[in-house]
Design a protein around this motif. Structure first.
Motif, short mmCIF file in Angstrom:
data_model
loop_
_atom_site.label_atom_id
_atom_site.label_comp_id
_atom_site.label_asym_id
_atom_site.label_seq_id
_atom_site.Cartn_x
_atom_site.Cartn_y
_atom_site.Cartn_z
N GLY A 108 2.95 -9.37 5.13
CA GLY A 108 1.76 -8.54 4.93
C GLY A 108 1.72 -7.39 5.92
N ALA A 109 2.03 -7.71 7.19
CA ALA A 109 1.97 -6.67 8.22
C ALA A 109 2.98 -5.57 7.94
CB ALA A 109 2.24 -7.29 9.59
N SER A 110 4.17 -5.95 7.39
CA SER A 110 5.17 -4.90 7.18
C SER A 110 4.92 -4.11 5.90
CB SER A 110 6.59 -5.48 7.19
OG SER A 110 6.59 -6.86 7.04
N PHE A 111 4.34 -4.73 4.85
CA PHE A 111 4.30 -4.03 3.58
C PHE A 111 2.92 -3.54 3.13
CE2 PHE A 111 8.33 -6.32 3.28
CZ PHE A 111 9.15 -5.28 2.89
N SER A 112 1.86 -4.08 3.71
CA SER A 112 0.53 -3.66 3.25
C SER A 112 0.29 -2.16 3.38
CB SER A 112 -0.57 -4.43 3.98
OG SER A 112 -0.52 -5.77 3.61
N PRO A 113 0.61 -1.54 4.54
CA PRO A 113 0.34 -0.10 4.65
C PRO A 113 1.12 0.72 3.64
CG PRO A 113 0.81 -1.08 6.80
CD PRO A 113 1.16 -2.09 5.78
N VAL A 114 2.41 0.41 3.46
CA VAL A 114 3.22 1.19 2.55
C VAL A 114 2.73 0.98 1.11
CG1 VAL A 114 5.09 -0.45 2.11
CG2 VAL A 114 5.57 1.95 2.10
N LEU A 115 2.27 -0.23 0.82
CA LEU A 115 1.73 -0.51 -0.52
C LEU A 115 0.49 0.35 -0.78
CD1 LEU A 115 2.12 -2.36 -2.96
CD2 LEU A 115 0.58 -3.99 -1.89
N THR A 116 -0.35 0.46 0.24
CA THR A 116 -1.56 1.28 0.09
C THR A 116 -1.19 2.74 -0.18
OG1 THR A 116 -2.58 -0.19 1.70
CG2 THR A 116 -3.76 1.85 1.18
N VAL A 117 -0.21 3.25 0.57
CA VAL A 117 0.19 4.64 0.38
C VAL A 117 0.78 4.85 -1.01
CG1 VAL A 117 1.79 6.42 1.17
CG2 VAL A 117 0.54 5.06 2.83
N ILE A 118 1.66 3.94 -1.41
CA ILE A 118 2.30 4.08 -2.73
C ILE A 118 1.26 4.06 -3.84
CG2 ILE A 118 3.76 2.86 -4.40
CD1 ILE A 118 5.61 2.14 -2.13
N SER A 119 0.25 3.20 -3.67
CA SER A 119 -0.75 3.09 -4.73
C SER A 119 -1.59 4.37 -4.86
CB SER A 119 -1.66 1.89 -4.48
OG SER A 119 -2.50 2.14 -3.38
N LEU A 120 -1.52 5.23 -3.85
CA LEU A 120 -2.29 6.48 -3.93
C LEU A 120 -1.51 7.61 -4.63
CD1 LEU A 120 -3.92 6.43 -0.39
CD2 LEU A 120 -5.00 5.98 -2.59
N ILE A 121 -0.21 7.41 -4.85
CA ILE A 121 0.57 8.43 -5.56
C ILE A 121 0.12 8.45 -7.03
CG2 ILE A 121 2.87 9.14 -6.28
CD1 ILE A 121 3.98 7.49 -3.97
N PRO A 122 -0.25 9.61 -7.57
CA PRO A 122 -0.61 9.63 -8.99
C PRO A 122 0.65 9.43 -9.83
CG PRO A 122 -1.28 11.65 -7.85
CD PRO A 122 -0.41 10.90 -6.91
N PRO A 123 0.75 8.37 -10.61
CA PRO A 123 1.99 8.07 -11.33
C PRO A 123 2.42 9.18 -12.27
CG PRO A 123 0.51 6.20 -11.38
CD PRO A 123 -0.27 7.33 -10.79
#
Lengths: 273, 256
Positions: A108-123
């Protein structure tokens, strides 16, 4: 007379009330369509139901003159295939990512931030990239759907994992369970119905990406057809297609709800104390 | 068996427990009472391994107690102690499965049949055999706690930790549960720690009563001092007068 706040419709009343808006919409359409066709019989904007019926008859039950295919069914099949494949991929990855980031603090500590950023990219902004990387074929369209909804499902699954009471995890450990056993026996089964709920919520977005991808590069599909016949202002095809897509979306949603209710009778009882 | 040496616990500046010393022998039944927020649950969590002492030592057989839950220590919480997605029977079978090493903890073939048989015997013993196919949400609170206790004992723990297990139950059902716990404690020769809100429950159950309360108070800084064990009594033959004194003392204590 009870207060409005406390007035409940009877069973028959409820049916009547819920069908009323549909009837009103239908009536408005019929009247508007009639008025326009009366003024101009070749008007294309609001076709009559007979015209739409003829269009569907032509699309669904007569082979296409050029290709010999039944276009309506070909479109339906390829669209559903893309959508379901994309959703399936998204659900698998989403579940895996959500489970691991939610259950294992190190992951969680390693991937949560990157997951949040990726989810903000408009697909949709990635669609050109996908076309460049995967070409104009099926892969790019499926990838768009998968990429579009995976972050949502992953984050939802992560949240649901964290919602499962810690007490259960501790209990399993005091009975001798190791990490993988707790993941597989305690967390995974409880996430499955929640995953189906997340899929239900993301299907709408899935359709959006599907139609967008088909509109841009495709040779068949429900979204492709709608955008194709728009050139001829064929509302007699577009409207039934939209209704059909709506019906398919409703059907998928209903299926998921039923599966959830059948397979997971314990779901939705507040974790069962 | 358990030895506590000058144990302190604080969260930042807030001192929860201070200077706790105690020895517990195998087979004792200890009830922990005190006002809410006095640290008795924190103490239980340290025994369980989900919290660690800030200072001092918590020893089990002379070794520092493990800082994560394991089979030595069984636990029953006030709620969420059973697996809601499994039937009563599956809950018990799953407990057997967790004992196995391996990746999934699923049991197959002969092992599964044996675990099933064993589970049915156990359910019979705690009076749940009629409900074997029900899910936990279909059980009453008392039945659920019965299941949780039965399940906890399946791991054959050396210590059984009970965190206000009957707090949410009706008084009548509580009585039944007391019988069950006392019965299991005697037959399984367990060491039990039970946190409870109910002083009378603490007096009635168990062999030893610990009262957690603040030894000193600073009204300007309520968090400066933590709680210790203010009473450590054998309670085999409860003395009603003593109960009254403690009750009054607890009511008099001002912290939350």
């Amino acid at each position: 007379m009870k207060r409005l706040l406390n007035q409940q419709p009877s069973t028959a009343g409820r049916m009547l009330l819920s069908s009323l808006p549909f009837l009103v919409l239908l009536l408005i359409y019929l009247v508007a369509s009639d008025l326009r066709l009366e003024a101009n019989p070749s008007d294309k904007l609001l076709p009559s139901f007979t015209q739409m019926g003829e269009a569907i008859q032509r699309m669904a039950f007569e082979p296409n003159r050029r290709t010999g295919e039944y276009l309506f069914w070909v479109d339906t099949f390829s669209s559903l295939q893309r959508l379901l494949l994309g959703v399936l991929i998204a659900a698998s990855f989403g579940l895996l990512i959500g489970l691991l980031t939610g259950a294992l603090p190190l992951v969680g500590a390693s991937f949560s931030p990157v997951l949040t950023v990726i989810s903000l990219i408009p697909p949709l902004a990635l669609l050109p990239v996908l076309f460049i990387v995967f070409g104009l074929g099926e892969v790019a369209k499926v990838a768009l759907i998968a990429i579009g909804i995976t972050p949502f499902i992953a984050r939802d699954m992560q949240k649901r994992t964290l919602e499962i009471p810690r007490e259960q995890l501790i209990k399993a450990q005091t009975l001798g369970g190791n990490t993988s056993q707790v993941l597989i026996r305690v967390l995974l089964p409880q996430l499955t119905p929640r995953l189906l709920d997340a899929v239900r919520l993301s299907l709408g977005t899935g359709w959006l990406f599907l139609i967008a991808a088909e509109a841009i590069a495709s040779t068949e599909g429900l979204g492709y057809r709608i955008f194709l016949v728009r050139r001829y202002m064929s509302m007699d095809v577009i409207l039934p297609y939209v209704a059909w897509i709506t019906f398919l979306a409703f059907l998928l949603d209903w299926l998921l709800v039923s599966v959830n209710r059948k397979l997971f009778p314990w779901h939705g009882h507040g974790g069962g104390a | 068996m358990i030895e506590v040496r000058n144990l302190w616990k604080n969260y930042g500046d807030k001192v929860v427990l201070e200077g706790i010393n105690a020895r517990v022998e195998e087979g004792e039944f200890i009830t922990l009472v005190g006002a809410s927020g006095c640290g008795k649950s924190t103490f239980l969590k340290m025994l369980l391994g989900t919290e660690t002492p800030s200072r001092g030592q918590l020893l089990m057989d002379g070794q520092a107690i493990k800082a994560e839950p394991d089979r030595d220590r069984g636990i029953v919480f006030q709620q969420y102690s059973v697996f809601p997605h499994m039937t009563v029977l599956d809950n018990v079978i799953a407990a057997e499965g967790f004992k196995q090493p391996g990746f999934t903890g699923l049991l197959w073939g002969k092992k599964r049949r044996e675990a099933r048989k064993k589970a049915q015997v156990l359910l019979e013993k705690v009076g749940l055999s009629a409900s074997a196919q029900l899910y936990p949400h279909q059980l009453s609170g008392g039945m659920r706690q019965r299941l949780a206790i039965a399940q906890a004992l399946l791991g054959k723990p050396r210590i059984l930790l009970l965190d206000e297990p009957f707090g949410a139950l009706d008084p009548g059902i509580r009585k039944d549960m007391h019988e069950l716990v006392l019965d299991l404690w005697r037959t399984e020769k367990l060491t039990v720690f039970m946190v409870t809100h109910d002083l009378e429950e603490g007096f009635y159950l168990g062999t030893r009563l610990w009262v957690f309360d603040k030894l000193r108070q600073d009204p300007q800084a309520p968090d400066a001092y933590g709680a210790g064990i203010t009473y450590d009594l054998p309670v085999g033959q409860p003395d009603p007068k003593e109960l009254e004194t403690i009750e009054e003392n607890l009511k008099g204590s001002t912290h939350d």
